[in-house]
Design a protein around this motif. Sequence first.
Motif, PDB file in Angstrom:
ATOM      1  N   ALA A 150       0.830  -1.209   0.000  1.00  0.00           N
ATOM      2  CA  ALA A 150       0.000   0.000   0.000  1.00  0.00           C
ATOM      3  C   ALA A 150       0.864   1.259   0.000  1.00  0.00           C
ATOM      4  CB  ALA A 150      -0.932  -0.008   1.210  1.00  0.00           C
ATOM      5  N   ASN A 151       1.966   1.239   0.750  1.00  0.00           N
ATOM      6  CA  ASN A 151       2.881   2.384   0.742  1.00  0.00           C
ATOM      7  C   ASN A 151       3.513   2.571  -0.634  1.00  0.00           C
ATOM      8  OD1 ASN A 151       2.333   2.736   3.457  1.00  0.00           O
ATOM      9  ND2 ASN A 151       4.128   1.580   4.128  1.00  0.00           N
ATOM     10  N   LEU A 152       3.800   1.467  -1.311  1.00  0.00           N
ATOM     11  CA  LEU A 152       4.375   1.542  -2.653  1.00  0.00           C
ATOM     12  C   LEU A 152       3.411   2.205  -3.627  1.00  0.00           C
ATOM     13  CD1 LEU A 152       6.413   0.750  -4.879  1.00  0.00           C
ATOM     14  CD2 LEU A 152       5.320  -1.498  -4.940  1.00  0.00           C
ATOM     15  N   LEU A 153       2.159   1.767  -3.640  1.00  0.00           N
ATOM     16  CA  LEU A 153       1.176   2.342  -4.557  1.00  0.00           C
ATOM     17  C   LEU A 153       0.854   3.788  -4.190  1.00  0.00           C
ATOM     18  CD1 LEU A 153      -1.218  -0.730  -4.875  1.00  0.00           C
ATOM     19  CD2 LEU A 153       0.595  -0.018  -6.438  1.00  0.00           C
ATOM     20  N   ALA A 154       0.847   4.100  -2.891  1.00  0.00           N
ATOM     21  CA  ALA A 154       0.599   5.482  -2.480  1.00  0.00           C
ATOM     22  C   ALA A 154       1.742   6.395  -2.912  1.00  0.00           C
ATOM     23  CB  ALA A 154       0.404   5.544  -0.967  1.00  0.00           C
ATOM     24  N   LYS A 157       1.337   7.065  -6.639  1.00  0.00           N
ATOM     25  CA  LYS A 157       0.239   7.989  -6.898  1.00  0.00           C
ATOM     26  C   LYS A 157       0.579   9.402  -6.458  1.00  0.00           C
ATOM     27  CE  LYS A 157      -4.694   8.617  -5.998  1.00  0.00           C
ATOM     28  NZ  LYS A 157      -5.896   8.068  -5.305  1.00  0.00           N
ATOM     29  N   GLU A 158       1.267   9.531  -5.334  1.00  0.00           N
ATOM     30  CA  GLU A 158       1.596  10.863  -4.825  1.00  0.00           C
ATOM     31  C   GLU A 158       2.579  11.579  -5.732  1.00  0.00           C
ATOM     32  OE1 GLU A 158       3.557  12.901  -0.793  1.00  0.00           O
ATOM     33  OE2 GLU A 158       3.216  10.727  -0.930  1.00  0.00           O
ATOM     34  N   HIS A 159       3.565  10.857  -6.250  1.00  0.00           N
ATOM     35  CA  HIS A 159       4.572  11.468  -7.114  1.00  0.00           C
ATOM     36  C   HIS A 159       4.180  11.422  -8.590  1.00  0.00           C
ATOM     37  CE1 HIS A 159       6.791  10.782  -3.391  1.00  0.00           C
ATOM     38  NE2 HIS A 159       7.675  11.664  -3.808  1.00  0.00           N
ATOM     39  N   LYS A 160       2.963  10.941  -8.885  1.00  0.00           N
ATOM     40  CA  LYS A 160       2.423  10.920 -10.247  1.00  0.00           C
ATOM     41  C   LYS A 160       3.363  10.198 -11.209  1.00  0.00           C
ATOM     42  CE  LYS A 160      -0.173  15.203  -9.578  1.00  0.00           C
ATOM     43  NZ  LYS A 160      -0.438  16.585 -10.068  1.00  0.00           N
ATOM     44  N   LEU A 161       3.820   9.040 -10.780  1.00  0.00           N
ATOM     45  CA  LEU A 161       4.676   8.221 -11.625  1.00  0.00           C
ATOM     46  C   LEU A 161       3.819   7.392 -12.571  1.00  0.00           C
ATOM     47  CD1 LEU A 161       7.254   6.986  -8.959  1.00  0.00           C
ATOM     48  CD2 LEU A 161       7.408   8.982 -10.446  1.00  0.00           C
ATOM     49  N   LEU A 169       8.487  -0.611 -10.827  1.00  0.00           N
ATOM     50  CA  LEU A 169       8.158  -0.364  -9.422  1.00  0.00           C
ATOM     51  C   LEU A 169       9.176  -0.965  -8.466  1.00  0.00           C
ATOM     52  CD1 LEU A 169       4.299  -1.040  -9.413  1.00  0.00           C
ATOM     53  CD2 LEU A 169       5.474   1.154  -9.579  1.00  0.00           C
ATOM     54  N   LEU A 170      10.023  -1.864  -8.966  1.00  0.00           N
ATOM     55  CA  LEU A 170      10.990  -2.513  -8.081  1.00  0.00           C
ATOM     56  C   LEU A 170      11.951  -1.523  -7.435  1.00  0.00           C
ATOM     57  CD1 LEU A 170      12.136  -5.083  -6.865  1.00  0.00           C
ATOM     58  CD2 LEU A 170      13.508  -5.393  -8.932  1.00  0.00           C
ATOM     59  N   PRO A 171      12.540  -0.554  -8.168  1.00  0.00           N
ATOM     60  CA  PRO A 171      13.404   0.423  -7.477  1.00  0.00           C
ATOM     61  C   PRO A 171      12.671   1.216  -6.403  1.00  0.00           C
ATOM     62  CG  PRO A 171      13.761   0.501  -9.852  1.00  0.00           C
ATOM     63  CD  PRO A 171      12.561  -0.349  -9.629  1.00  0.00           C
ATOM     64  N   VAL A 172      11.394   1.535  -6.644  1.00  0.00           N
ATOM     65  CA  VAL A 172      10.628   2.267  -5.638  1.00  0.00           C
ATOM     66  C   VAL A 172      10.416   1.398  -4.402  1.00  0.00           C
ATOM     67  CG1 VAL A 172       8.497   3.540  -5.201  1.00  0.00           C
ATOM     68  CG2 VAL A 172       9.495   3.537  -7.490  1.00  0.00           C
ATOM     69  N   LEU A 173      10.134   0.112  -4.618  1.00  0.00           N
ATOM     70  CA  LEU A 173       9.964  -0.800  -3.486  1.00  0.00           C
ATOM     71  C   LEU A 173      11.247  -0.918  -2.679  1.00  0.00           C
ATOM     72  CD1 LEU A 173       8.352  -2.942  -1.907  1.00  0.00           C
ATOM     73  CD2 LEU A 173       9.122  -4.619  -3.586  1.00  0.00           C
ATOM     74  N   LEU A 174      12.372  -0.990  -3.363  1.00  0.00           N
ATOM     75  CA  LEU A 174      13.643  -1.088  -2.647  1.00  0.00           C
ATOM     76  C   LEU A 174      13.938   0.188  -1.872  1.00  0.00           C
ATOM     77  CD1 LEU A 174      15.824  -2.899  -5.332  1.00  0.00           C
ATOM     78  CD2 LEU A 174      14.715  -3.877  -3.321  1.00  0.00           C
ATOM     79  N   GLU A 175      13.514   1.323  -2.400  1.00  0.00           N
ATOM     80  CA  GLU A 175      13.684   2.569  -1.650  1.00  0.00           C
ATOM     81  C   GLU A 175      12.848   2.551  -0.374  1.00  0.00           C
ATOM     82  OE1 GLU A 175      12.880   5.913  -4.049  1.00  0.00           O
ATOM     83  OE2 GLU A 175      14.534   5.572  -5.451  1.00  0.00           O
TER      84      GLU A 175
END
Length: 285
Positions: A150-154, A157-161, A169-175
């Motif tokens: 849920a944090n990943l999808l939020a 959505k917040e950064h309008k990616l 999405l994998l780099p975002v998840l690792l962050e």
Amino acid sequence: MEHLIASWIVQVWQNRKLGEYAPAWGPGEDHSPNSLFAAAMLQGGFSLQIPEPELYYKVLRKHHVKIHPRRGVKILGLWYHAEGLDEPRYRLPSDRGGKHAGKWVIRSDRRDRRQVFFQDPVVHDTWHVLRWNGLPPEGEIPAFSDTTAANLLAYVKEHKLGPRSDKDLLPVLLEILNSVTPVSQWPTQPQKRERAARSRESSRAQAAAADRGGHRAAQPAPWSEQSRTVAKAVDATRRQRGETAQLGEPVAPPLLVDSLRHRRLFLLPDRPDEDGDDTLSEEHG
């Protein structure tokens, strides 16, 4: 407080005398919940029933979705796929009717969102594991639960990616996983809250694997080993993205000397209006 309540239940509540709720087969006798349980055990015995391995999948939450060719199924914002879903029989709607007519049933575990499960429509004892499309082909990343997903999808959505696929999405998840264990704190002990959150998520993933495989859950890995797992996943993702970006050997631009040898340096180009004026003068002449 919990120990006090449990002691009161065992010593007082379970040993209380039953009045009008006493059994009919023992008139005039004093019975308590504990004595009734003992009488039932003497009469019928204890029947131990070991649950079947398929029970793990049946108690998971259901998702009624459609199967998309070459992409898989979308479960709570993430895409999952396996080679078995590319068979022609899954390109057609299912035989299900009613509210979810034509859709397929996918089950997921809240504790580990790296994969979901799909029951074979012909062989019901067979369950197919659908991996998340964002997972790397080699190696594994730490388990993540519903909260992390849920944090990943939020975050997206917040950064309008606009990711083209879940692999982006994998780099975002690792962050997000790195935010739980900052890089500066990997060699040392992290904060207590951060360590507890990561250990809790790892323990839930271990419990989910134990429930699925029917064996005893292993102890969570030490914190230093978990941080190395995240670091290896980050390095592998960066290396894979770098290899994908380099499609071939870079070609060096030509030297300035070589470009000057192929053309005259002091030759002025012809103006197009001069040719047009000559043509007009010849026509009028």
